[in-house]
Enzyme design. Structure first.
Site, PDB file in Angstrom:
ATOM      1  N   VAL A  17       0.839  -1.213   0.000  1.00  0.00           N
ATOM      2  CA  VAL A  17       0.000   0.000   0.000  1.00  0.00           C
ATOM      3  C   VAL A  17       0.867   1.254   0.000  1.00  0.00           C
ATOM      4  O   VAL A  17       0.658   2.172  -0.811  1.00  0.00           O
ATOM      5  CB  VAL A  17      -0.957   0.007   1.224  1.00  0.00           C
ATOM      6  N   ASP A 203      -9.264 -10.662  10.096  1.00  0.00           N
ATOM      7  CA  ASP A 203      -9.322  -9.402   9.346  1.00  0.00           C
ATOM      8  C   ASP A 203     -10.776  -8.972   9.126  1.00  0.00           C
ATOM      9  O   ASP A 203     -11.138  -7.822   9.389  1.00  0.00           O
ATOM     10  CB  ASP A 203      -8.600  -9.585   7.998  1.00  0.00           C
ATOM     11  N   LYS A 207     -12.914  -5.734  10.680  1.00  0.00           N
ATOM     12  CA  LYS A 207     -13.705  -4.806   9.861  1.00  0.00           C
ATOM     13  C   LYS A 207     -15.158  -4.771  10.340  1.00  0.00           C
ATOM     14  O   LYS A 207     -15.791  -3.707  10.378  1.00  0.00           O
ATOM     15  CB  LYS A 207     -13.627  -5.220   8.391  1.00  0.00           C
ATOM     16  N   GLY A 306      -5.594  -4.730  -2.432  1.00  0.00           N
ATOM     17  CA  GLY A 306      -4.605  -4.450  -3.479  1.00  0.00           C
ATOM     18  C   GLY A 306      -3.989  -3.078  -3.254  1.00  0.00           C
ATOM     19  O   GLY A 306      -4.639  -2.177  -2.695  1.00  0.00           O
TER      20      GLY A 306
HETATM   21  N1  LIG Z   1      -2.688  -4.895   0.924  1.00  0.00           N
HETATM   22  C1  LIG Z   1      -3.958  -4.552   0.947  1.00  0.00           C
HETATM   23  O1  LIG Z   1      -4.728  -4.897   0.045  1.00  0.00           O
HETATM   24  C2  LIG Z   1      -4.514  -3.754   2.084  1.00  0.00           C
HETATM   25  C3  LIG Z   1      -5.809  -3.238   1.962  1.00  0.00           C
HETATM   26  C4  LIG Z   1      -6.355  -2.479   3.014  1.00  0.00           C
HETATM   27  C5  LIG Z   1      -5.608  -2.264   4.155  1.00  0.00           C
HETATM   28  N2  LIG Z   1      -4.358  -2.819   4.235  1.00  0.00           N
HETATM   29  C6  LIG Z   1      -3.608  -2.529   5.470  1.00  0.00           C
HETATM   30  O2  LIG Z   1      -2.543  -1.673   5.151  1.00  0.00           O
HETATM   31  C7  LIG Z   1      -1.442  -1.929   6.004  1.00  0.00           C
HETATM   32  C8  LIG Z   1      -0.219  -2.251   5.154  1.00  0.00           C
HETATM   33  O3  LIG Z   1      -0.514  -3.357   4.340  1.00  0.00           O
HETATM   34  P1  LIG Z   1       0.454  -3.802   3.154  1.00  0.00           P
HETATM   35  O4  LIG Z   1      -0.322  -4.796   2.361  1.00  0.00           O
HETATM   36  O5  LIG Z   1       1.026  -2.619   2.489  1.00  0.00           O
HETATM   37  O6  LIG Z   1       1.563  -4.583   3.978  1.00  0.00           O
HETATM   38  P2  LIG Z   1       3.094  -4.804   3.592  1.00  0.00           P
HETATM   39  O7  LIG Z   1       3.588  -5.895   4.469  1.00  0.00           O
HETATM   40  O8  LIG Z   1       3.233  -4.948   2.118  1.00  0.00           O
HETATM   41  O9  LIG Z   1       3.759  -3.406   3.992  1.00  0.00           O
HETATM   42  C9  LIG Z   1       4.058  -3.016   5.305  1.00  0.00           C
HETATM   43  C10 LIG Z   1       5.446  -2.421   5.263  1.00  0.00           C
HETATM   44  O10 LIG Z   1       5.723  -1.822   6.516  1.00  0.00           O
HETATM   45  C11 LIG Z   1       7.083  -2.075   6.795  1.00  0.00           C
HETATM   46  N3  LIG Z   1       7.300  -1.930   8.225  1.00  0.00           N
HETATM   47  C12 LIG Z   1       6.972  -2.763   9.222  1.00  0.00           C
HETATM   48  N4  LIG Z   1       7.347  -2.266  10.413  1.00  0.00           N
HETATM   49  C13 LIG Z   1       7.920  -1.079  10.166  1.00  0.00           C
HETATM   50  C14 LIG Z   1       8.515  -0.079  10.976  1.00  0.00           C
HETATM   51  N5  LIG Z   1       8.560  -0.232  12.300  1.00  0.00           N
HETATM   52  N6  LIG Z   1       8.986   1.030  10.384  1.00  0.00           N
HETATM   53  C15 LIG Z   1       8.931   1.177   9.064  1.00  0.00           C
HETATM   54  N7  LIG Z   1       8.378   0.266   8.227  1.00  0.00           N
HETATM   55  C16 LIG Z   1       7.898  -0.847   8.784  1.00  0.00           C
HETATM   56  C17 LIG Z   1       7.349  -3.474   6.273  1.00  0.00           C
HETATM   57  O11 LIG Z   1       8.726  -3.688   6.038  1.00  0.00           O
HETATM   58  C18 LIG Z   1       6.531  -3.471   4.986  1.00  0.00           C
HETATM   59  O12 LIG Z   1       7.290  -3.069   3.874  1.00  0.00           O
HETATM   60  C19 LIG Z   1      -1.888  -3.044   6.937  1.00  0.00           C
HETATM   61  O13 LIG Z   1      -2.459  -2.483   8.096  1.00  0.00           O
HETATM   62  C20 LIG Z   1      -2.973  -3.732   6.136  1.00  0.00           C
HETATM   63  O14 LIG Z   1      -3.894  -4.416   6.944  1.00  0.00           O
HETATM   64  C21 LIG Z   1      -3.795  -3.532   3.236  1.00  0.00           C
HETATM   65  N1  LIG Z   2      -6.061  -8.665   3.462  1.00  0.00           N
HETATM   66  C1  LIG Z   2      -7.150  -7.796   3.246  1.00  0.00           C
HETATM   67  C2  LIG Z   2      -6.698  -6.489   2.663  1.00  0.00           C
HETATM   68  C3  LIG Z   2      -7.810  -5.475   2.531  1.00  0.00           C
HETATM   69  O1  LIG Z   2      -8.210  -5.008   3.777  1.00  0.00           O
HETATM   70  C4  LIG Z   2      -8.160  -8.439   2.319  1.00  0.00           C
HETATM   71  O2  LIG Z   2      -7.795  -9.439   1.682  1.00  0.00           O
HETATM   72  O3  LIG Z   2      -9.285  -7.991   2.250  1.00  0.00           O
END
Ligand SMILES: NC(=O)c1ccc[n+]([C@@H]2O[C@H](COP(=O)([O-])OP(=O)(O)OC[C@H]3O[C@@H](n4cnc5c(N)ncnc54)[C@H](O)[C@@H]3O)[C@@H](O)[C@H]2O)c1
Ligand SMILES: N[C@@H](CCO)C(=O)O
Ligand code: NA
Length: 430
Positions: A17, A203, A207, A306
């Site tokens: 993200v 998760d 939500k 995504g």
């Molecule tokens: N991927 C999705 O589709 C999605 C959708 C909605 C919400 N989210 C939420 O968004 C957030 C991030 O998700 P993501 O998919 O990008 O995860 P991700 O694992 O791809 O990214 C998280 C990043 O944070 C970094 N990180 C961890 N601890 C850290 C620290 N102390 N300092 C700096 N960086 C640090 C990790 O190295 C990693 O690169 C989560 O809370 C997730 O639930 C994700």
């Molecule tokens: N892991 C979560 C990301 C979006 O919140 C999902 O698959 O819906």
């Protein structure tokens, strides 16, 4: 008139993200500035692995010291896309203490500690926005917190996890295996860092807690949500669903009790008729129905996970928070004034589809029917198929309290003539 001093954004986490947030902030900087009324710039990006190549993010912005970044004092908006409870929670509260507002996508943290984060934001006169935390790109939090603030919401039901919808869809339509579909969802950036959170429905439960809290103006935490994951859904369950003209979805359902005195929130796999709009939600899409007293039924649909879709929701919040800052205002805080209690799953009224393996001999059907009657559960349909002295019995019930339904199943398991309970699934959406 455009203000010249830029608003400064600190990005915590540059994964699936975060990297998309950084990309869009850079490529759409002019449009964002025009919409906000002031330029907005990326002032720092906290990462865990500084050596990783991050196209488009200037090296001088990268830091491994997220705490120092949020303490800088010149940051307007901290975007938390690290995930997990700590250090995200401390970083967010530190950001508030140092004069920044926060945009987060972290549903796990909000479901666990939403109330204290709201309190910290209010204490320091800052905003807490989290559109990306529920149903990815779909505008849902803002419509619930703002557009529907004049109405009374009675029910929220939908598909709120992209990964599990992707897996269930693949199992249903292509017969793909569970692990293969999960690997694909992970590669596409849909799954959580630990995909157990997706498949065991933590998760979706987080939500559901967030949605129920906002919809019913009360506090609902992760532990208040009844949760069943989808790891035990089998090809045989899909075959049974097909025979009923249904498919299987992982649903989040938040309801106000009929007497208005309590609420429930639950997440579990359920059969839904193919004619129901949720049945045609494919891949990682999400869809949420909201039933409100005056508005009637509303449906929200779109990409639920995504990098790029989620970044869209994050940036919408960044724009909103920046606008608030220019107006020296803050958006809505926590609204939990109703203090409605959360009832247990046993009080939820639902229907069961039960597949039993039974002895194929006289009186078995009557014995089984008696157990249902003794628990006050009315049977809708029964189908029996014999096979070599054994039979399979499929019972679909009418609506009954979940406690009565699970009590029935427990009693059925104790009958000598019931060899096993092959599957139990709730039936929704009729
Ligand atoms: N991927 C999705 O589709 C999605 C959708 C909605 C919400 N989210 C939420 O968004 C957030 C991030 O998700 P993501 O998919 O990008 O995860 P991700 O694992 O791809 O990214 C998280 C990043 O944070 C970094 N990180 C961890 N601890 C850290 C620290 N102390 N300092 C700096 N960086 C640090 C990790 O190295 C990693 O690169 C989560 O809370 C997730 O639930 C994700
Ligand atoms: N892991 C979560 C990301 C979006 O919140 C999902 O698959 O819906
Ligand atoms: Na959303």
């Amino acid at each position: 008139m455009m203000r010249t001093r830029p608003l400064k954004v600190a990005l915590l986490g540059c994964g699936v993200v975060g990297s998309e947030v950084a990309r869009i902030m850079t490529t759409h900087a002019d449009d964002l500035a025009a919409r906000i009324g002031a330029p907005v710039e990326l002032a720092g990006v906290a990462v865990r692995r500084p050596d990783k190549v991050r196209g488009g993010v200037p090296a001088e912005l990268i830091t491994t010291d997220a705490t120092a970044l949020v303490k800088r004092g010149d940051i307007d908006v901290v975007v938390e896309v690290i995930g997990g409870i700590e250090p995200a929670r401390t970083l967010i509260t530190t950001a508030f203490e140092h004069g920044a507002s926060v945009v987060s996508a972290n549903k796990a943290l909000l479901a666990q500690d939403g109330a204290s984060l709201y309190a910290a934001a209010e204490q320091h006169g800052q905003d807490l926005y989290y559109e990306a935390a529920v149903a990815g790109a779909i505008p849902l939090i803002r419509p619930l917190r703002e557009s529907l603030a004049g109405d009374k919401i009675n029910r929220v039901m939908g598909i709120v996890n992209g990964t599990t919808n992707f897996i269930l869809d693949k199992m249903d339509t292509s017969g793909a295996g569970y692990s293969e579909a999960l690997d694909e969802a992970t590669a596409l950036g849909y799954a959580e860092a630990d995909p157990t959170a997706d498949v065991e429905a933590f998760d979706a439960a987080a939500k559901a807690a967030i949605l129920a809290g906002i919809a019913f103006h009360t506090r609902v935490r992760l532990d208040d949500v009844y949760r069943e994951g989808m790891t035990e859904v089998t090809a045989a369950d899909f075959a049974s669903a097909k025979e009923m003209g249904c498919t299987i979805k992982l649903l989040a359902i938040c309801e106000r009790a009929a007497d208005g005195g309590s609420v429930t929130a639950r997440v579990h796999p359920a059969m839904i008729p193919l004619s129901h709009p949720l049945a045609s939600v494919r891949e990682a899409y999400n869809a949420v129905f909201v039933e409100a007293e005056a508005a009637g039924q509303l449906m929200f649909y779109g990409p639920g996970a995504g990098g790029s879709p989620t970044a869209s929701a994050v940036l919408g919040d960044v724009v909103a928070v920046c606008r608030n800052r220019l107006n020296e205002a803050t958006g809505p805080g926590e609204s939990a004034y109703t203090q409605l209690p959360v009832s247990s799953m046993g009080e939820v009224v639902t229907r069961y589809h039960i597949s039993l393996d039974v002895a194929d001999k006289p009186g078995v059907l009557a014995q089984v029917a008696t157990v249902f009657a003794e628990h006050g559960v009315s049977i809708d349909t029964v189908r029996q198929q014999g096979k070599d002295g054994e039979a399979s019995l499929v019972v679909v019930t009418h609506r009954a309290p979940d406690a009565a339904l699970s009590g029935t199943v427990e009693a059925l398991r104790k009958l000598d003539t019931v060899r096993g309970v092959a599957s139990i699934m709730r039936v929704e959406g009729e």
